[in-house]
Design an enzyme around this catalytic site. Structure first.
Site, short mmCIF file in Angstrom:
data_model
loop_
_atom_site.label_atom_id
_atom_site.label_comp_id
_atom_site.label_asym_id
_atom_site.label_seq_id
_atom_site.Cartn_x
_atom_site.Cartn_y
_atom_site.Cartn_z
N LYS A 208 -1.06 -4.68 -5.88
CA LYS A 208 -1.69 -3.38 -5.59
C LYS A 208 -0.70 -2.30 -5.15
CE LYS A 208 -5.16 -3.26 -6.61
NZ LYS A 208 -5.49 -3.29 -8.09
N THR B 17 1.60 -2.81 -12.14
CA THR B 17 1.19 -2.75 -13.54
C THR B 17 1.74 -1.50 -14.20
OG1 THR B 17 -0.86 -3.77 -12.78
CG2 THR B 17 -0.82 -3.04 -15.07
#
Ligand code: A3P
Length: 940
Positions: free
Chosen positions: A660, A664
């Site tokens: 988090k 990505t």
């Protein structure tokens, strides 16, 4: 019919009771192996000649005479002696035991000490909790190296500290228990010279927790014959103990009545000169007792008050002066008797908290049965059975374990074929395990079915000949396929033979042998296999590489002897030729077993390999999962690795998370670079392989490698798994496989990270996240339901950045860590990516300026496409949710306060600026504190 032999070969004949043997001839006639040894030439095996000088009646007579002379001096010594009763008792035992230890004495004698089953058993867990604290001047010294090798080989935990520094924490703060059970000083004088502050803490600790001190006293060039008293600086007075340096000592004797002995069998004398520099102790104080002493033959007996033929070289201090038990060593730790006594000192000084098991299981594998040129004749087979019988007298049930390749049965000379036949006729005398049908290496078979066909032939041969293959054990020729793992071998072993246990020398590496461990893969237990120093080529005693003395040294306290002492389970590797010609293997094992029985209380046993497998992993459950290494880092491993596998497919860098923080986005943007490629997606965890942190690790290296494309020139491979960052075992695993990899870490405020994680889990409809608010999750306590506590942990634990980073820094140098500010990545990814390429030295440079564009709709940067179009991350990245509540922000900032402070310090140490979010989090905390103080003031 005789064997071909070396003209210098000495026949190594069955071990005879030493005391009955005639004296060895002055220069042995050139002798060789014969079918029927001439009884007149039977003599002690070399080991017994050296260890025990009572080989002949004449020697025994001289020995008794010498004893009588020494006895005349005994009264004098007895009255003047500084030593306690232990010494006197030893002297009376001397005539009975010294030099008389041989098979005959051992057989039927009480081999086991008076230990309870509990003491004999390995209490591995207890040992794990108990550590040794090593005080050293430098970690490069040979003494430090020797000690750490002994501790490592015995799996005894330790921590090293440099003397002169402040003491490390001695007590586990959380539990208030002692961290260390024994203190070790490389030089006892550094303990005596310690500054008052540290010395007082250390002494108090030792007295309170009954922790002892073991120390070496290296020579300090005080001069031969000069007594040097030891001065205790803290108490401003000399100890009632003086040292003398002795350049020529011999006949090391272990005091049979010392209460410290556990592994070591006392009452033995080693009749040889002691190499290296030794110091002897002189004292009259009753706090001291001799554990071992040596002689200096050339010095006049009794010519001075401190002089005596025997002087302590290992001394016990019972702590009568200061309440601290100690053991002092006056000789080098490399000496094998000192090694045994050092192990004993650890158990005595730690009240048995650090005590190695006294049980030893031994298995001798004979590989290559029926294979090769130097094969067993019928008389070799008979000699093998005889050797087995003799060993059984010392090791009940001992059975040689024979590995066969049926494809070569009866492919030798007439006598060798007769030997093959006799082996089959006598098959029930032995244990058997399958090698490959034609002794081929498994890694050369690319598929399971080829291996299965070959194994099935060997199995049919075994069934045809009635060979009992009972123990679900196999060994691979040249270790091929076992480690590095060749999956088809494991599969074929299971399907054809139902193999459950194997062994190898190669995990994790052949050398150093003390670090060889076991693992379980694909349902098969792989045990460490030990080398006894005999290889296929070793046929003759006199032609042993480096000379027979090298083999003797290994047996007499050296490597082979210590292997048996250190390992509760020793599986030895030998080859069929070692049982022909001079029959070096039976000689070696019978000798070393006798040696171990003479000098130790170890209880030698044997059991079949399947049971050994169970036993091993009960003892060492932590070893079950292998830590995969890179076969290309070890020449031997590369030689037994399939040519179809390629370690250049391993990644150059890892993006390790935490989750988090924008990983990505980083992963996606990095892949836009024409020279950077990532792994293929996994059907289970998509772009993340989570190899080092998850269940996939047990799949093995082949599994991991198969996810990476073949490397073409100038391509950088990477993998992103955000679970790596806070995985307990990940740094060690990653480092074993990818020691040169670079690591990329993205960090944002840990509070923000926690909240993003909660929202992520909630979006996946996690029932706990749906049921409880974020604030309820993070403030839940130890009474909360398990699922709630787990969610709390996943929210908060990864945010303790400093401690996770420190764990990585244990394995990787700071230059390998590249920390990215996750907030910068969100708002200015172009700058971050351009910089990152430089730090990772990725070439050619790829300018992201026009490649990323802010997408207003998404609210994030996305990949720029033609015609103002963008390609953004999926819906699950960059979600919309309400901001974190005020109360949660306050709670989390306080919660992470100490971790953030540690992070600020760590980043500074690593040369990074403090990121804005960290400054903000820290500032707010202090503001909150000021606020709190003000409120408290109001209340007052
Ligand atoms: P949210 O989805 O909670 O907003 P990770 O990929 O490590 O799981 O991190 C996901 C987070 O990356 C997202 O959290 C988002 O805030 C952040 N992020 C940073 N840059 C992004 C980008 N370009 N596109 C989407 N999300 C991005």
């Amino acid at each position: 019919m005789s064997r071909p032999h070396s003209p210098h070969a000495t026949a190594l004949l069955p071990l005879l009771p030493v005391s009955r043997s005639p004296p060895p001839p002055p220069s042995p006639p050139p002798s060789f192996f014969s079918d029927r040894p001439d009884p007149a030439r039977l003599r002690c095996w070399p080991i017994m000649r050296r260890v025990s000088k009572a080989c002949s009646l004449r020697r025994a007579f001289h020995f008794v005479l010498a004893l009588a002379v020494v006895g005349g001096l005994w009264l004098y010594f007895h009255t003047m002696s500084p030593w306690n009763n232990a010494y006197r008792q030893f002297r009376t035992e001397l005539g009975v035991r010294s030099g008389m230890c041989n098979r005959e004495v051992l057989i039927g004698s009480v081999r086991r000490g008076n230990w309870s089953a509990e003491q004999i058993g390995t209490d591995y867990r207890k040992r794990k909790a108990s550590r040794v604290l090593l005080f050293t001047k430098t970690t490069y010294s040979s003494a430090f190296k020797a000690i750490t090798e002994i501790l490592t080989a015995n799996r005894i935990k330790f921590k090293a500290t440099v003397v002169g520094k402040n003491l490390p924490d001695l007590i586990k703060a959380s539990k208030g228990v002692a961290k260390y059970s024994v203190m070790f000083f490389e030089d006892f004088r550094t303990y005596l010279d310690m500054d008052d502050w540290n010395r007082d803490i250390l002494d108090k600790y030792c007295q309170t927790f009954r922790v002892g001190i073991v120390a070496l006293i290296p020579p300090s060039e005080i001069g031969y014959g000069q007594l040097s008293p030891l001065h205790d600086r803290r108490h401003g007075r000399p100890l009632p103990l003086a040292l003398d340096e002795r350049p020529h000592l011999s006949n090391l004797t272990v005091n049979g009545t010392s209460n410290m002995l556990r592994v070591t069998r006392g009452g033995q004398t080693l009749y040889e000169d002691l190499m290296g520099e030794w110091v002897t102790f002189e004292t009259t104080h009753s706090t001291y007792g001799a554990v071992a002493w040596a002689q200096e033959p050339k010095r006049a007996l009794g010519s001075g008050g401190h002089e005596s033929p025997n002087n302590a070289v290992v001394l016990q201090d019972f702590g009568k002066l200061d309440g601290i038990s100690k053991v002092l060593f006056g000789g080098p730790m490399r000496h094998w008797v000192n090694v045994l006594l050092f192990l004993d000192s650890l158990s005595w000084l730690s009240q048995n908290r650090i005590a190695i098991s006294l049980t030893r299981h031994i298995l001798v594998d004979i590989d290559d049965i029926f294979v090769g040129r130097n094969r067993l004749y019928p008389d070799d087979v008979r000699a093998l059975i005889d050797s087995q019988k003799r060993i059984r007298e010392l090791v009940p049930g001992f059975t040689y374990n024979l590995g066969f390749s049926g494809g070569y049965f009866r492919h030798g000379t007439r006598l060798e074929n007769a030997g093959d036949e006799l082996l089959i006729a006598e098959r029930h005398q032995f244990w058997w395990f399958p090698h490959m049908w034609l002794h081929l290496q498994a890694h050369k078979f690319s598929n399971v079915s080829d291996l299965e066909v070959s194994m099935a032939k060997n199995k049919a041969f075994a069934s045809d000949k009635g060979i009992p293959v009972d123990w679900q054990y196999s060994v691979a020729p040249h270790h091929s396929g076992v480690y590095p793992v060749h999956e088809p071998l494991y599969e074929a072993w299971r399907s054809i033979w139902d193999i459950k246990v194997t062994s190898t020398e190669e995990y994790p590496h052949l050398r150093p042998s003390r670090l060889r461990h076991g693992f379980v893969h694909s349902g098969i237990k792989v045990l460490p296999r030990q080398t006894c120093g005999l290889f296929t080529k070793n046929l003759y005693y006199d032609e042993y590489p480096g000379g027979p003395e090298v083999l003797e040294q290994s047996i007499q306290g050296g490597e082979l002897f210590q292997t048996l002492v250190y390992n509760p389970i020793s599986i030895f590797m030998t080859h069929m030729p070692n049982y022909c010609y001079d029959r070096l293997a039976p000689y070696t094992f019978e000798s070393v077993i006798t040696m171990v029985q003479c000098w130790t209380h170890l209880d030698l046993r044997t059991t079949h390999p399947n049971a050994l497998g169970e036993m091993y992993f009960q003892m060492y459950p932590d070893e079950t999962q292998a830590i995969w290494g890179n076969p290309c880092d070890d020449r031997r491993h590369l030689d037994i690795w399939s040519s179809s596998k390629d370690c250049s497919r391993l990644p150059d860098f890892l993006v390790i998370g935490p989750q988090k923080t924008g990983t990505t986005a980083l992963y996606t943007f990095l892949q836009m670079h024409p020279s950077i490629k990532s792994n293929f997606p996994s059907p289970k965890s998509f772009e993340e392989l989570q190899f080092f942190s998850g269940h996939a690790y047990s799949e093995g290296l082949d599994w991991y490698l198969n996810f990476f494309p073949n490397r073409t020139q100038n391509i950088f491979l990477f993998e992103k798994s955000a679970t790596y960052f806070d995985g307990e075992l990940v740094p060690s695993r990653a480092h074993r496989l990818l020691p040169h990899a670079q690591l990329v870490i993205t960090l944002i405020s840990p509070s923000k990270r926690a909240y993003r994680w909660y929202q992520h889990i909630k979006a996946h409809e996690d029932p706990t996240a749906l049921k409880y608010s974020f604030h309820e999750v993070i403030t839940s306590d130890s009474t909360a339901p398990r699922a709630l506590r787990q969610l709390k942990s996943r929210c908060l634990e990864p945010g303790k950045y400093a401690s996770h980073l420190e764990r990585w820094l244990v394995f990787y140098p700071s230059q390998k860590l590249h920390i990215v500010n996750g907030d910068d990545l969100t708002v200015d990814p172009v700058r971050v990516l351009n910089q990152l390429q430089h730090s990772l030295t990725i070439k050619p440079f790829f300018d992201y300026t026009n490649k990323l564009r802010f997408d207003k709709k998404k609210g994030f940067f996305c990949e720029a496409k033609d015609n103002d179009r963008t390609k953004c991350l999926g819906k699950s990245k960059g979600r919309e949710y309400p901001p974190m509540s005020e109360e949660s922000q306050v709670f989390l900032k306080t919660y992470f306060q100490t971790h953030n402070e540690a992070l600020a310090k760590l980043l500074k140490r690593l040369g990074y600026f403090t990121p804005n979010w960290l400054e903000h989090d820290l500032k707010d905390v202090s503001e909150i504190r000021v606020q709190d103080d003000a409120e408290l003031g109001d209340e007052k």
